[in-house]
Design an enzyme around this catalytic site. Structure first.
Site, mmCIF file in Angstrom:
data_model
loop_
_atom_site.group_PDB
_atom_site.id
_atom_site.type_symbol
_atom_site.label_atom_id
_atom_site.label_comp_id
_atom_site.label_asym_id
_atom_site.label_seq_id
_atom_site.Cartn_x
_atom_site.Cartn_y
_atom_site.Cartn_z
ATOM 1 C CE LYS A 1 -36.916 -11.725 21.492
ATOM 2 N NZ LYS A 1 -36.342 -13.028 21.889
ATOM 3 C CG ASP B 1 -33.281 -14.443 24.051
ATOM 4 O OD1 ASP B 1 -33.871 -14.351 25.148
ATOM 5 O OD2 ASP B 1 -33.788 -14.060 22.984
HETATM 6 P P1 NDP Z 1 -38.770 -18.404 14.585
HETATM 7 O O1 NDP Z 1 -40.093 -18.193 13.948
HETATM 8 O O2 NDP Z 1 -37.679 -17.413 14.400
HETATM 9 O O3 NDP Z 1 -38.188 -19.841 14.105
HETATM 10 C C1 NDP Z 1 -39.035 -20.971 14.066
HETATM 11 C C2 NDP Z 1 -38.188 -22.203 13.774
HETATM 12 O O4 NDP Z 1 -39.052 -23.350 13.834
HETATM 13 C C3 NDP Z 1 -37.534 -22.205 12.381
HETATM 14 O O5 NDP Z 1 -36.312 -22.879 12.468
HETATM 15 C C4 NDP Z 1 -38.567 -23.015 11.567
HETATM 16 O O6 NDP Z 1 -37.996 -23.652 10.447
HETATM 17 C C5 NDP Z 1 -38.973 -24.045 12.585
HETATM 18 N N1 NDP Z 1 -40.276 -24.624 12.268
HETATM 19 C C6 NDP Z 1 -41.488 -24.018 12.348
HETATM 20 N N2 NDP Z 1 -42.463 -24.867 11.957
HETATM 21 C C7 NDP Z 1 -41.850 -26.034 11.627
HETATM 22 C C8 NDP Z 1 -42.322 -27.295 11.157
HETATM 23 N N3 NDP Z 1 -43.629 -27.534 10.946
HETATM 24 N N4 NDP Z 1 -41.411 -28.273 10.923
HETATM 25 C C9 NDP Z 1 -40.098 -28.047 11.123
HETATM 26 N N5 NDP Z 1 -39.587 -26.879 11.578
HETATM 27 C C10 NDP Z 1 -40.459 -25.882 11.817
HETATM 28 O O7 NDP Z 1 -39.094 -18.610 16.135
HETATM 29 P P2 NDP Z 1 -38.094 -18.394 17.387
HETATM 30 O O8 NDP Z 1 -36.759 -18.924 17.021
HETATM 31 O O9 NDP Z 1 -38.204 -17.007 17.863
HETATM 32 O O10 NDP Z 1 -38.780 -19.316 18.495
HETATM 33 C C11 NDP Z 1 -38.687 -20.728 18.459
HETATM 34 C C12 NDP Z 1 -39.212 -21.267 19.764
HETATM 35 O O11 NDP Z 1 -38.336 -20.852 20.836
HETATM 36 C C13 NDP Z 1 -40.602 -20.737 20.127
HETATM 37 O O12 NDP Z 1 -41.354 -21.810 20.637
HETATM 38 C C14 NDP Z 1 -40.329 -19.717 21.218
HETATM 39 O O13 NDP Z 1 -41.409 -19.639 22.133
HETATM 40 C C15 NDP Z 1 -39.123 -20.318 21.889
HETATM 41 N N6 NDP Z 1 -38.292 -19.317 22.590
HETATM 42 C C16 NDP Z 1 -38.058 -19.525 23.913
HETATM 43 C C17 NDP Z 1 -37.273 -18.668 24.625
HETATM 44 C C18 NDP Z 1 -37.044 -18.939 26.075
HETATM 45 O O14 NDP Z 1 -36.591 -18.034 26.778
HETATM 46 N N7 NDP Z 1 -37.304 -20.148 26.554
HETATM 47 C C19 NDP Z 1 -36.639 -17.480 24.001
HETATM 48 C C20 NDP Z 1 -36.945 -17.355 22.583
HETATM 49 C C21 NDP Z 1 -37.759 -18.248 21.927
HETATM 50 P P3 NDP Z 1 -37.906 -22.899 8.998
HETATM 51 O O15 NDP Z 1 -36.708 -22.009 9.069
HETATM 52 O O16 NDP Z 1 -37.751 -23.997 8.025
HETATM 53 O O17 NDP Z 1 -39.193 -22.133 8.835
#
Ligand code: NDP
Length: 275
Positions: A64, A100
């Site tokens: 993206k 999105d």
């Molecule tokens: P990213 O990898 O960009 O971000 C992941 C996020 O989750 C970060 O804020 C990260 O925190 C946090 N995180 C991961 N592991 C942990 C943990 N163990 N404890 C606490 N926080 C955690 O992913 P995306 O933002 O792209 O996606 C996030 C979710 O949204 C996914 O499940 C994806 O499938 C979903 N999604 C759904 C869409 C829809 O249309 N419904 C569209 C886009 C995404 P940190 O910054 O501290 O690492």
């Protein structure tokens, strides 16, 4: 007319099924394919496709941000969010958009939830959170709160998109639930294959609140289950997925998708079949 979705991995994507169903319902002479393209092939692939008869491509992980860099021009939403999930091609020119944020607002709208109803707590600061914070800011949410495991990422996100947002330490995220009208999980916690949960103290949240998950696999996450038990209304991640696909379909095929098709039922069946 041809369009598609590009990502790595891509086999799990629900977009082809969704788009093909809408194409069939409108009897369009059109096709929507999936393309499995690795990071090192991405820019060459896009530049080649832009010179074909392809209308455009949806873009998913991990491309993206690269798609934004490749676009000759991009919408304000795409530039603010820092990511493109929709590329359209016209005479070799590459146009980038991000749908999105619109998808998230559409999911609230479909469920009768008002983004202006009160403070909104966003959990997470990754790509999904950026689109959701942008959407809430555009929709006039009266207060935006962000809690993320890494506080620095939450601060960076707020600095770019919502300077007035209140940042909560991750360990203090329950405090963000107090008086929150919307509570949004934009972390990957709850995704199938992980046994992770957000572990929120839902007694801090008002019963009038609405809990929204961006995760849609599984549909019923621990986050939504616990919010529901506490008496809150819940919205699962399929709404956002369908909502972001609608403007993509219109951009590719020149008409909105048909309202009459129960696309949600189709996607629920697909998710159940792959569980
Ligand atoms: P990213 O990898 O960009 O971000 C992941 C996020 O989750 C970060 O804020 C990260 O925190 C946090 N995180 C991961 N592991 C942990 C943990 N163990 N404890 C606490 N926080 C955690 O992913 P995306 O933002 O792209 O996606 C996030 C979710 O949204 C996914 O499940 C994806 O499938 C979903 N999604 C759904 C869409 C829809 O249309 N419904 C569209 C886009 C995404 P940190 O910054 O501290 O690492």
């Amino acid at each position: 007319m041809r369009a598609g979705v590009v990502g790595d991995p891509i086999a799990h994507s629900l977009s082809p099924r969704l788009m093909q169903r809408w194409i069939e319902a409108l009897s369009l002479d059109a096709d929507y394919q999936r393309f499995h393209i690795s990071t090192d092939q991405f820019s060459t692939f896009i530049e080649e496709q832009a010179r074909t008869d392809l209308s455009g491509l949806n873009v998913t992980l991990p491309h993206k941000a690269a798609a934004l860099d490749l676009a000759h021009e991009a919408t304000e939403a795409a530039r603010a969010i820092g990511a493109v999930n929709l590329l359209t091609f016209k005479q070799g020119r590459i146009h980038g958009d991000n749908t999105d944020a619109r998808g998230f607002l559409d999911s609230l709208h479909q469920a009768g939830a008002d983004p202006q109803a009160g403070p909104a707590l966003v959990l997470g600061a990754g790509g999904a959170a950026r689109a959701i914070v942008y959407a809430l800011q555009q929709a006039g949410a009266p207060e935006i709160r962000i809690a993320n495991r890494s506080r620095a990422s939450a601060e960076t996100l707020a600095g770019v998109l919502a300077p007035e947002a209140r940042i909560f330490d991750w360990d203090d995220r329950d405090a963000g639930l107090v008086d929150a009208a919307l509570i949004v999980n934009a972390t990957s916690l709850g995704l199938a294959g992980t046994d992770s949960n957000l572990q929120l103290d839902w007694s801090q949240a008002p019963r009038s609140g609405v809990a929204v998950d961006s995760v849609y696999k599984p549909l019923q996450t621990g986050f939504l289950r616990d919010a529901g038990i506490a008496g809150l209304k819940t919205i699962d991640g399929l709404g956002m997925l369908i909502g972001q696909a609608k403007p993509s379909f219109a951009a590719f095929f020149g008409c909105p998708p048909p309202e009459a098709v129960d696309i949600r039922a189709l996607l629920v069946a697909s998710l159940e079949a792959s569980a």
